[in-house]
Each structure stands twice: as structure tokens, then as C-alpha cells.
Design a protein around this motif. Structure first.
Motif, short mmCIF file in Angstrom:
data_model
loop_
_atom_site.label_atom_id
_atom_site.label_comp_id
_atom_site.label_asym_id
_atom_site.label_seq_id
_atom_site.Cartn_x
_atom_site.Cartn_y
_atom_site.Cartn_z
N ASP A 229 0.81 -1.23 0.00
CA ASP A 229 0.00 0.00 0.00
C ASP A 229 0.84 1.27 0.00
O ASP A 229 0.30 2.37 -0.18
N ASP A 230 2.15 1.12 0.23
CA ASP A 230 3.05 2.27 0.43
C ASP A 230 2.46 3.21 1.49
O ASP A 230 2.44 4.43 1.33
N ASN A 231 2.01 2.60 2.58
CA ASN A 231 1.40 3.35 3.68
C ASN A 231 2.19 3.04 4.95
O ASN A 231 2.05 1.96 5.52
N PHE A 232 2.99 4.00 5.38
CA PHE A 232 3.86 3.76 6.51
C PHE A 232 3.49 4.64 7.71
O PHE A 232 4.36 5.11 8.45
N ALA A 233 2.18 4.83 7.90
CA ALA A 233 1.70 5.49 9.12
C ALA A 233 2.23 4.70 10.30
O ALA A 233 2.20 3.45 10.30
N PRO A 234 2.74 5.38 11.34
CA PRO A 234 3.52 4.66 12.36
C PRO A 234 2.71 3.73 13.25
O PRO A 234 1.66 4.09 13.77
N GLY A 235 3.24 2.53 13.37
CA GLY A 235 2.88 1.64 14.46
C GLY A 235 4.05 1.66 15.43
O GLY A 235 3.91 1.71 16.63
N PHE A 236 5.26 1.66 14.84
CA PHE A 236 6.51 1.77 15.60
C PHE A 236 7.43 2.70 14.82
O PHE A 236 7.94 2.33 13.76
N LYS A 237 7.61 3.89 15.33
CA LYS A 237 8.32 4.94 14.59
C LYS A 237 9.79 4.60 14.37
O LYS A 237 10.44 3.99 15.22
N ALA A 238 10.30 5.06 13.23
CA ALA A 238 11.70 4.82 12.90
C ALA A 238 12.64 5.39 13.96
O ALA A 238 13.67 4.78 14.27
N VAL A 239 12.28 6.55 14.53
CA VAL A 239 13.16 7.14 15.54
C VAL A 239 13.28 6.25 16.77
O VAL A 239 14.34 6.23 17.43
N LEU A 240 12.25 5.50 17.08
CA LEU A 240 12.31 4.58 18.22
C LEU A 240 13.08 3.31 17.87
O LEU A 240 13.81 2.77 18.70
N HIS A 241 12.92 2.85 16.64
CA HIS A 241 13.69 1.67 16.21
C HIS A 241 15.18 2.02 16.18
O HIS A 241 16.03 1.18 16.48
N LYS A 242 15.50 3.27 15.81
CA LYS A 242 16.89 3.72 15.84
C LYS A 242 17.46 3.56 17.25
O LYS A 242 18.59 3.06 17.43
N LYS A 243 16.69 4.00 18.25
CA LYS A 243 17.15 3.87 19.64
C LYS A 243 17.39 2.41 20.00
O LYS A 243 18.42 2.06 20.60
N ASP A 244 16.48 1.54 19.59
CA ASP A 244 16.60 0.13 19.93
C ASP A 244 17.82 -0.50 19.25
O ASP A 244 18.54 -1.31 19.86
N MET A 245 18.05 -0.14 18.00
CA MET A 245 19.22 -0.69 17.31
C MET A 245 20.51 -0.14 17.90
O MET A 245 21.54 -0.83 17.91
N GLY A 246 20.43 1.07 18.45
CA GLY A 246 21.59 1.59 19.18
C GLY A 246 21.91 0.75 20.39
O GLY A 246 23.09 0.49 20.69
N ILE A 247 20.87 0.29 21.09
CA ILE A 247 21.07 -0.60 22.24
C ILE A 247 21.70 -1.92 21.79
O ILE A 247 22.62 -2.44 22.43
N VAL A 248 21.20 -2.45 20.67
CA VAL A 248 21.76 -3.70 20.13
C VAL A 248 23.25 -3.55 19.85
O VAL A 248 24.07 -4.38 20.28
N LEU A 249 23.61 -2.50 19.12
CA LEU A 249 25.00 -2.34 18.70
C LEU A 249 25.91 -1.97 19.88
O LEU A 249 27.06 -2.41 19.93
N GLU A 250 25.38 -1.19 20.83
CA GLU A 250 26.17 -0.86 22.02
C GLU A 250 26.46 -2.12 22.83
O GLU A 250 27.59 -2.32 23.30
N THR A 251 25.46 -2.98 22.98
CA THR A 251 25.65 -4.22 23.71
C THR A 251 26.65 -5.13 23.00
O THR A 251 27.52 -5.74 23.64
N ALA A 252 26.54 -5.17 21.67
CA ALA A 252 27.48 -5.99 20.89
C ALA A 252 28.91 -5.49 21.07
O ALA A 252 29.85 -6.30 21.21
N ARG A 253 29.10 -4.17 21.05
CA ARG A 253 30.45 -3.62 21.24
C ARG A 253 31.00 -3.98 22.60
O ARG A 253 32.18 -4.33 22.73
#
Length: 288
Positions: A224-248
Motif C-alpha cells: 500500500d506504500d502506507n507507513f503510518a507509524p505503528g513503531f516509529k523509525a526514531v524509536l527503532h533507531k534507539k533500539d538498534m543503538g542498544i543492540v550495537l552498544e551491547t554488541a560492542r
């Protein structure tokens, strides 16, 4: 049971409504009382501070953006710890760092308060429909105290291990979701490049081994090319930061996680950070 809830955003609001629907007595606090007016009208009570809220309930649930916010509402000035009675359980549904979760648990334990890190998967749809998956770190006895309230918001509750383990599971979840989004985006890209409608392709895949929640929900978003937020990209960025910080910190490499984080960063840089994180599909389609 008597439940306090702090964090009335896109996830917290429907969770409070489901707690009320299940018959729990819910007291809420937010920085702005007006943000809670609809919940008060639905039957929730108001507390003037996290400390005041803690003095009225058996269980405090928090769902706020990051580790610092959790520490502030639980341990800061007028925080939960200042009104808590021994035996109180705090269940944090935020996504924060595993190390932060362990630190918070240790601080609360000094005051006789049990802490559960309870991050969730399922997004806004899961919060509305009370079908969240809850990953729990902390004492089994504390979980049993909190279970009646958690059950009102979820379809599954899994104790992963001791404090911080729930957050480890959530980090793993965010890797799996992100990687699957990329796979589904490539499915759509390939189908269209071949001149095939991706909608029946998705339908066919949902009947086989490739079926997944990401293919179901985000696959339809992509079609549908409809990306109204269920989980915003800015929040996923934070979560992936946690992933990569933990990995480091552990000295391990997670190349697919780094790729996901890179795409989310690019999405945000072009002004689309408020879209659902599955909008990284647009970058996959543009890249050749």
C-alpha cells in the motif's frame, strides 16, 4: 489489582484501557494531566507524582522512551522509590539497555522494591488488541505478583531470566524484525521488477514456510506504500543503538544489525523518522 501506570503514549494509552477493561483499578501519572483526560473519563484515577502514585498501588508499570526516563520516574526527585512500600513491584515495559535495567533493579532492591524488565513486542496493534508478547527479566515471584495485570495486556508472557534478560530478548527481537523487514522489502522489489503484482505473492507466501507477522502486517504496508507509524523509525533507531552498544561491549560483530541501523539512520536523515520503521523498504527499493 491496584496498578499504577506511567507513560501514556502510543503504547501506554491502550494498555491502560485494557487494564481497566479487565477490572483493575488503575492510577496514572503523566507530565501533562491533559494527556490523561480520556483515561480519567474511562475510569482511571490521577496521581500528582510518581511517588504519590507508588503509595496507592501494588504494581507500577512504566512505558517511557529510554533508560534515563525510566531512572527518572523510578529513582529521581518525586520518583516511585520515594513513595514505595516494601513489596511493591515495578514492571518496566520500555525498551532500555540490559545494563541499565540491572542497575535500576539493584537500586530499587535497596528499598525493598522488586523490578521486572518487561519489554514488549507487538506494536500499537498489539497494545490495542491486548495481544502483546512480553519478555520478562527478574524474580519469578515478582512476576507472579504482576502476572494478572500483564495478562490483561498480552497474549504471551515469557520469563527469560534474571534482571536484564528481558531486555536482551527485546534486543534480539528488534534484530529479527528489522532483518525480516529487509527480506520482505526485497520480496516486493523482486516481484515488481519481474512485472508481477506483489499482493498475490505475499498471499501465497503467507500460506507457506515464509509466513510471518512482518510479512503479514508490514508486507501489506509495503504494498500500500502506507507507513503510518505503528513503531516509529526514531524509536527503532534507539533500539538498534542498544543492540550495537551491547554488541560492542561484548566484543562481537552483528553485521546485519549494523546494516539495519544504517538504513534507519538514512530514513531519519531525509526527514522520515516519524514514519513506521518498515519505511526503510523505500530505501531498499531505491538502492540498486
Amino acid at each position: 489489582m491496584k496498578v499504577g501506570f506511567i507513560g501514556l503514549g502510543i503504547m501506554g494509552r491502550p494498555c491502560v484501557l485494557n487494564l481497566l477493561k479487565a477490572g483493575h483499578a488503575v492510577t496514572v501519572w503523566a507530565r501533562r494531566r491533559e494527556s490523561a483526560e480520556d483515561l480519567l473519563a474511562a475510569g482511571a484515577s490521577w496521581a500528582d507524582s510518581p511517588a504519590a502514585l507508588a503509595g496507592e498501588v501494588e504494581l507500577v508499570i512504566t512505558n517511557v522512551p529510554n533508560t534515563g526516563d525510566v531512572e527518572n520516574v523510578l529513582l529521581g526527585d518525586n520518583g516511585v522509590v520515594h513513595g514505595a512500600r516494601p513489596g511493591l513491584v515495578c514492571a518496566d515495559m520500555s525498551t532500555i539497555s540490559p545494563i541499565g535495567a540491572r542497575r535500576i533493579a539493584e537500586s530499587l532492591a535497596e528499598h525493598g522494591v522488586d523490578f521486572l524488565d518487561c519489554p514488549v513486542s507487538g506494536g500499537e496493534v498489539g497494545a490495542i488488541n491486548a495481544t502483546l508478547s512480553i519478555m520478562v527479566g527478574g524474580k519469578a515471584e515478582a512476576l507472579e505478583k504482576a502476572r494478572p495485570a500483564l495478562a490483561a495486556m498480552s497474549k504471551s508472557i515469557t520469563r527469560i531470566g534474571d534482571s536484564g534478560a528481558g531486555q536482551v530478548a527485546k534486543a534480539c527481537n528488534q534484530i529479527a524484525v528489522g532483518a525480516t523487514i529487509l527480506g520482505v522489502a526485497e520480496v516486493v522489489k523482486l516481484a515488481r521488477a519481474c512485472g508481477v503484482d506483489p499482493a498475490p505473492v505475499r498471499q501465497a507466501l503467507m500460506g507457506g514456510f515464509a509466513a510471518s507477522t512482518v510479512l503479514d502486517i508490514h508486507g501489506q504496508r509495503m504494498i500500500d506504500d502506507n507507513f503510518a507509524p505503528g513503531f516509529k523509525a526514531v524509536l527503532h533507531k534507539k533500539d538498534m543503538g542498544i543492540v550495537l552498544e551491547t554488541a560492542r561491549e561484548l566484543g562481537i560483530k552483528l553485521p546485519e544489525s549494523a546494516h539495519i541501523a544504517e538504513l534507519i539512520d538514512r530514513l531519519i536523515e531525509r526527514g522520515d523518522g516519524e514514519l513506521d520503521s518498515s519505511a526503510i523498504a523505500r530505501l531498499v527499493w531505491e538502492d540498486n
